[in-house]
Write an enzyme that holds these catalytic residues in place. Structure first.
Site, PDB file in Angstrom:
ATOM      1  CG  LEU A  70      -1.731   1.247   1.503  1.00 46.63           C
ATOM      2  CD1 LEU A  70      -2.632   1.663   0.378  1.00 46.63           C
ATOM      3  CD2 LEU A  70      -2.737   1.259   2.852  1.00 46.63           C
ATOM      4  N   GLY A  71       1.833   1.444   0.887  1.00 48.77           N
ATOM      5  CA  GLY A  71       2.696   2.651   0.989  1.00 48.77           C
ATOM      6  C   GLY A  71       3.529   2.667  -0.116  1.00 48.77           C
ATOM      7  CG  ASP A  72       6.207  -0.515  -1.222  1.00 47.87           C
ATOM      8  OD1 ASP A  72       7.055   0.398  -0.777  1.00 47.87           O
ATOM      9  OD2 ASP A  72       5.816  -1.562  -1.142  1.00 47.87           O
TER      10      ASP A  72
ATOM     11  CD  GLN B 209      -1.272  -5.454  14.887  1.00 48.70           C
ATOM     12  OE1 GLN B 209       0.044  -5.619  15.075  1.00 48.70           O
ATOM     13  NE2 GLN B 209      -1.905  -6.290  15.667  1.00 48.70           N
TER      14      GLN B 209
ATOM     15  N   GLY C  38       1.766   1.444   5.517  1.00 45.65           N
ATOM     16  CA  GLY C  38       0.929   2.028   4.421  1.00 45.65           C
ATOM     17  C   GLY C  38      -0.243   2.717   4.838  1.00 45.65           C
TER      18      GLY C  38
ATOM     19  CD  GLU D 299       9.396   6.115   6.673  1.00 46.03           C
ATOM     20  OE1 GLU D 299       9.571   4.951   6.633  1.00 46.03           O
ATOM     21  OE2 GLU D 299       9.874   6.813   7.286  1.00 46.03           O
TER      22      GLU D 299
ATOM     23  CB  CYS E  72      20.653   1.306  17.845  1.00 50.63           C
ATOM     24  SG  CYS E  72      20.835   0.655  16.405  1.00 50.63           S
TER      25      CYS E  72
END
Length: 349
Positions: free
Chosen positions: A64-66, A182, A260, A284, A297
């Site tokens: 989705l995010g892609d 999630q 996403g 992002e 870290c």
């Protein structure tokens, strides 16, 4: 035969060829030009020109995010080259985007019709592409938006995607916020065991309803499982993306992770509080509300010294198996996030 990059005027190959084929190893966009010579005389020449040609871009392996990060770069590519563009993508994403991009033909991988394309490109996050065959800039250095831009020969820039029509009626009468807890790997989770409980309690104290729009109420792998926070209104489930977009469009703001649904919130202009130490902020979209703890870290996902293994659910390249595993998000305190939410609420009130 002579093959060159017309943009840089670099000769890529110049060699005799009696039979067989000559091709470049590069699979990203290059403005190729080639010439055929015989007996010292040029008998054929052709420069790549996509205008009025059938061109295919496959980004079906993206999530989705892609898709939301890449579709703006794909549209810029179409406009620049004035080509007849077919984009291969997952069905739910095609349904979400198709009406908003009427000049891009969107098809699913199982619905391709055998069209003979003049050029074809694959937009994807390519792991182990050490020679830059598929992506000219390492994905860890390019960020998600930049990855598509570089593959397609575009100038990297943040482009908010257009979506198909979203319901204009809010799903709730009272003010609410959406959260999503999630993600696809444990490093992306907010691994502070008290964080979500504290944030949800704070939001409720502000008179806001808290709605969780994750796909799954419980997610994980092997012996590691994560549940949505207690006290939220559960709107989890395998719902259409348009429904998720509707919840986000009318929310006061969204609190989430590097996932996403954060990209979907950004797409509908919903203010996003993104909790992430796994990625660097440039990975992002830009949001001023991004709690990150640089005293521990962090940022391994964008460190070229570490090759991500997407099959390893517990991937933590620097501190796996030690008390410091996943400290990048364990060290993000609930109060840190609450303070940032307070700043956001002041700005949008």
């Amino acid at each position: 035969m002579r093959l060159r990059d017309r943009e840089t005027e670099t000769v890529l190959a110049d060699m005799p060829l009696n039979e067989g084929t000559l091709h470049s190893t590069r699979r990203s966009f290059v403005k190729f030009g080639f010439e055929i010579w015989r007996g010292g005389q040029k008998i054929f020449a052709h420069d790549l020109d996509l205008r009025d040609r059938d061109v295919r871009i496959d980004m079906s392996l993206g999530a989705l995010g892609d898709h939301l990060a890449w579709i703006g770069q794909v549209e810029c590519f179409r406009l620049e080259h004035q080509c007849r563009l077919t984009c291969v993508m997952k069905a739910p994403l095609a349904a979400l985007l198709r009406d908003a991009y009427p000049f891009i033909r969107m098809v699913t991988p199982d619905a391709e019709d055998g069209t003979l394309y003049y050029a074809s490109y694959k937009v994807c996050v390519f792991y182990n592409d050490e020679n830059g065959i598929y992506q000219p800039v390492d994905y860890r250095l390019a960020g998600l938006t930049g990855t598509a831009a570089h593959i397609l020969g575009q100038a990297p820039r943040e482009i908010r995607p257009r979506l198909s029509d979203i319901a204009s009626t809010p799903p709730l009468d009272e003010p609410y916020v959406c959260i999503a807890t999630q993600v696809s790997g444990q490093a992306k989770y907010w691994n502070n065991p008290h964080g979500w409980r504290e944030v949800v309690a704070f939001l409720k104290q502000q008179g806001l309803r808290v709605v969780c729009i994750d796909q799954k109420p419980v997610a994980g792998h092997g012996i590691v499982w994560n549940s949505i926070p207690n006290g939220v209104e559960d709107q989890t489930g395998n719902r259409p993306l348009a429904e998720r977009a509707m919840w986000l469009k009318h929310a006061r703001f969204f609190v989430g992770l590097s996932s996403g649904l954060s990209w979907l919130a950004w797409a509908v202009n919903c203010p996003v509080v993104m909790i992430s130490g796994f990625t660097q902020p440039f990975n992002e979209f830009t949001t001023p509300w991004r709690p990150i703890n640089r005293n521990v870290c962090h940022g391994c996902a964008n460190d070229p010294r570490h090759q991500m293994d997407p099959k390893d659910y517990l991937w933590c390249p620097r501190h796996r198996g030690t008390p410091r595993q996943f400290e990048c998000t364990r060290a993000i305190e609930g109060q840190h996030v609450i303070d940032m939410i307070g700043t956001l609420m002041t700005e949008i009130s």
